[in-house]
Motif scaffolding. Structure first.
Motif, short mmCIF file in Angstrom:
data_model
loop_
_atom_site.label_atom_id
_atom_site.label_comp_id
_atom_site.label_asym_id
_atom_site.label_seq_id
_atom_site.Cartn_x
_atom_site.Cartn_y
_atom_site.Cartn_z
N ASP A 141 1.04 -1.08 -0.34
CA ASP A 141 0.06 -0.38 -0.08
C ASP A 141 0.65 0.87 0.04
OD1 ASP A 141 -2.34 -1.35 0.19
OD2 ASP A 141 -2.32 -1.34 2.64
N LEU A 142 1.98 0.78 0.92
CA LEU A 142 2.82 2.21 0.86
C LEU A 142 3.97 2.34 -0.39
CD1 LEU A 142 4.63 5.02 2.35
CD2 LEU A 142 6.18 2.57 3.00
N ALA A 143 3.36 1.84 -1.32
CA ALA A 143 4.89 1.61 -2.66
C ALA A 143 4.59 2.49 -3.08
CB ALA A 143 4.80 -0.01 -3.01
N LYS A 144 2.18 2.14 -3.59
CA LYS A 144 1.01 2.47 -4.87
C LYS A 144 1.36 3.87 -3.63
CE LYS A 144 -3.06 0.93 -6.00
NZ LYS A 144 -4.36 -0.02 -6.14
N ARG A 145 1.15 4.36 -2.74
CA ARG A 145 1.23 5.41 -2.35
C ARG A 145 2.14 7.01 -2.69
NH1 ARG A 145 -0.70 4.09 2.57
NH2 ARG A 145 1.40 5.52 3.67
N LEU A 146 3.00 6.27 -3.26
CA LEU A 146 4.61 6.70 -3.66
C LEU A 146 4.48 6.87 -4.54
CD1 LEU A 146 7.29 5.78 0.42
CD2 LEU A 146 5.32 8.20 -0.34
N GLY A 147 3.67 6.24 -5.43
CA GLY A 147 3.95 5.40 -7.01
C GLY A 147 5.54 5.16 -7.05
N LEU A 148 5.95 3.91 -6.65
CA LEU A 148 7.28 3.79 -5.91
C LEU A 148 7.45 1.98 -6.61
CD1 LEU A 148 8.93 5.09 -3.73
CD2 LEU A 148 9.49 6.12 -5.49
N PRO A 149 8.59 1.60 -7.32
CA PRO A 149 8.37 0.28 -7.44
C PRO A 149 8.63 -0.83 -6.11
CG PRO A 149 10.10 1.01 -8.27
CD PRO A 149 9.70 1.82 -7.96
N LEU A 150 8.18 -1.85 -5.70
CA LEU A 150 8.46 -3.08 -4.79
C LEU A 150 10.23 -3.99 -5.26
CD1 LEU A 150 5.37 -3.85 -4.04
CD2 LEU A 150 6.55 -2.67 -2.09
N VAL A 151 10.61 -3.87 -4.35
CA VAL A 151 11.88 -4.76 -4.33
C VAL A 151 11.53 -5.81 -3.28
CG1 VAL A 151 13.10 -2.84 -5.58
CG2 VAL A 151 13.91 -3.11 -3.42
N GLY A 152 12.41 -6.52 -3.48
CA GLY A 152 12.74 -7.67 -2.04
C GLY A 152 14.08 -7.26 -1.74
N GLY A 153 13.82 -7.69 -0.34
CA GLY A 153 15.46 -7.97 0.43
C GLY A 153 15.65 -8.97 0.95
N SER A 154 16.21 -10.38 1.47
CA SER A 154 15.76 -11.03 2.96
C SER A 154 16.49 -10.18 4.24
CB SER A 154 16.97 -12.02 2.28
OG SER A 154 18.25 -11.58 2.77
N ASP A 155 17.34 -9.39 3.87
CA ASP A 155 17.92 -9.31 5.14
C ASP A 155 18.59 -9.99 5.89
OD1 ASP A 155 18.64 -6.80 7.31
OD2 ASP A 155 16.85 -6.17 7.44
N ALA A 156 18.34 -10.43 5.19
CA ALA A 156 19.99 -11.91 6.05
C ALA A 156 21.26 -11.63 6.95
CB ALA A 156 20.11 -12.92 4.77
N HIS A 157 20.90 -11.85 8.15
CA HIS A 157 22.30 -11.72 9.24
C HIS A 157 23.07 -13.35 8.98
CE1 HIS A 157 22.57 -7.96 10.87
NE2 HIS A 157 21.53 -7.73 9.71
N TYR A 158 21.58 -14.21 8.62
CA TYR A 158 22.58 -15.68 8.65
C TYR A 158 22.34 -16.59 7.55
CZ TYR A 158 22.20 -14.24 13.65
OH TYR A 158 22.54 -13.74 14.88
N LEU A 159 22.76 -17.47 7.12
CA LEU A 159 22.10 -17.85 5.55
C LEU A 159 21.12 -18.70 5.24
CD1 LEU A 159 24.20 -22.04 5.38
CD2 LEU A 159 23.59 -20.66 7.62
N VAL A 160 20.35 -19.03 6.29
CA VAL A 160 19.37 -20.09 6.80
C VAL A 160 18.13 -18.68 5.99
CG1 VAL A 160 19.48 -21.75 7.88
CG2 VAL A 160 18.64 -19.50 8.50
N GLU A 161 18.26 -16.92 5.65
CA GLU A 161 17.31 -16.29 6.27
C GLU A 161 17.61 -15.78 4.98
OE1 GLU A 161 17.36 -14.07 10.37
OE2 GLU A 161 19.23 -13.83 8.51
N VAL A 162 18.66 -16.04 3.55
CA VAL A 162 18.68 -15.70 2.65
C VAL A 162 17.59 -15.71 1.44
CG1 VAL A 162 20.29 -15.74 0.30
CG2 VAL A 162 21.49 -15.07 3.29
#
Length: 228
Positions: A141-162
Motif C-alpha cells: 500500500d505504501l509503495a502504491k501511495r508513493l508511486g514507487l516500485p517494490l523490490v525484495g531483500g532478505s535482510d539476511a544475517h544468517y545463511l538460512v535467511e538468504v
C-alpha cells in the motif's frame, strides 16, 4: 532476467558499526552458498554503515545500509559510500548522495524502526523485507501511495535467511550499474519465499524486536527524566 537478493549482511551482529571484521569473508561465503541453493543469481552486500566486497566465486553487488536520522536506507550500485556515521545524514541527504554516485536508494523495512517513509526523500523503490512478512500488505500500500516500485531483500544475517525476499530485475547483464538502473526505472518485481522454517524464525525475530523496541522506549524515558 536476474534474481538478486538486494539486502544481505556478511556479519551476524553489528557490535562494531561502520567497519569490517574478520567474520565478513566467512559470512559472505556462507550467504552465497545459501543463495546458490535458492537459485539466486547474485547478492547485494549491504552492511550497516560500511560497504564490503570480496571475491567469493559468486556475483555480488556493492551496497550499504545507511542508518539515517529517519531510518535505514539501502543503497546499491557501482559506487556506494564506503562508510557512513549512524544518524549523521537524513534520508533525503542519503538518497541524494546515492544518486550522485550512480546508485539506487531503497526505503528499507519501512514499518520497522523507521520514520523514513514520511521523510519526503526521493526514494527509487520500497523494500519488502524478508524479516517482516507481516508488513507485506502495508508495504504494498505504501509503495502504491508513493508511486514507487517494490523490490525484495532478505535482510539476511544468517545463511538460512538468504532469499526469503528477493528481486527479479529485467536486465541483460548482471552489473552494479545495470542493477541500479533497473531499480530506478522500475524494471523490477519483488518476490518472497517463506517456508515453515522461515515462519518460525520470523516469529522469534518479531518477539526479539518487540522487546528491543520496549527497552529502547524505557531507556529514552529514563534519559528524558534525567534531563528534567
Amino acid at each position: 532476467m536476474y534474481a538478486v537478493d538486494l539486502h544481505s549482511h556478511s556479519r551476524f551482529f553489528h557490535a562494531w558499526p561502520g567497519r569490517t571484521t574478520r567474520y565478513d569473508p566467512f559470512g559472505l561465503t556462507l550467504n552465497t552458498f545459501a543463495a546458490r541453493l535458492r537459485g539466486l543469481d547474485a547478492l547485494a552486500v549491504t552492511n550497516h554503515d560500511y560497504s564490503y566486497s570480496a571475491e567469493v566465486g559468486f556475483p555480488t553487488i556493492p551496497g550499504i545500509e545507511v542508518s539515517t536520522a529517519d531510518g535505514h536506507v539501502v543503497v546499491v550500485g557501482p559506487d556506494p559510500p564506503t562508510r557512513t556515521t549512524p544518524g549523521e545524514l537524513s534520508a533525503a541527504e542519503t538518497v541524494d548522495r546515492a544518486h550522485d554516485r550512480g546508485c539506487a536508494a531503497i526505503l528499507a523495512h519501512p514499518y520497522r524502526n523507521s520514520n523514513a517513509r514520511d521523510s519526503g526523500a526521493d526514494f527509487d523503490a520500497v523494500e519488502i523485507n524478508g524479516k517482516n512478512p507481516e508488513h507485506i500488505a502495508q508495504t504494498k500500500d505504501l509503495a502504491k501511495r508513493l508511486g514507487l516500485p517494490l523490490v525484495g531483500g532478505s535482510d539476511a544475517h544468517y545463511l538460512v535467511e538468504v532469499g526469503r525476499a528477493y528481486t527479479r530485475l529485467d536486465i541483460d547483464e548482471l552489473t552494479p550499474t545495470a542493477v541500479a538502473d533497473a531499480i530506478r526505472d522500475g524494471r523490477v518485481a519483488a518476490m518472497t519465499h517463506f517456508g515453515t522454517l522461515d515462519k518460525v524464525i520470523d516469529r522469534a525475530y518479531t518477539k526479539i524486536h518487540t522487546e528491543k523496541d520496549w527497552l529502547e522506549t524505557e531507556e529514552s524515558d529514563e534519559t528524558a527524566g534525567d534531563r528534567r
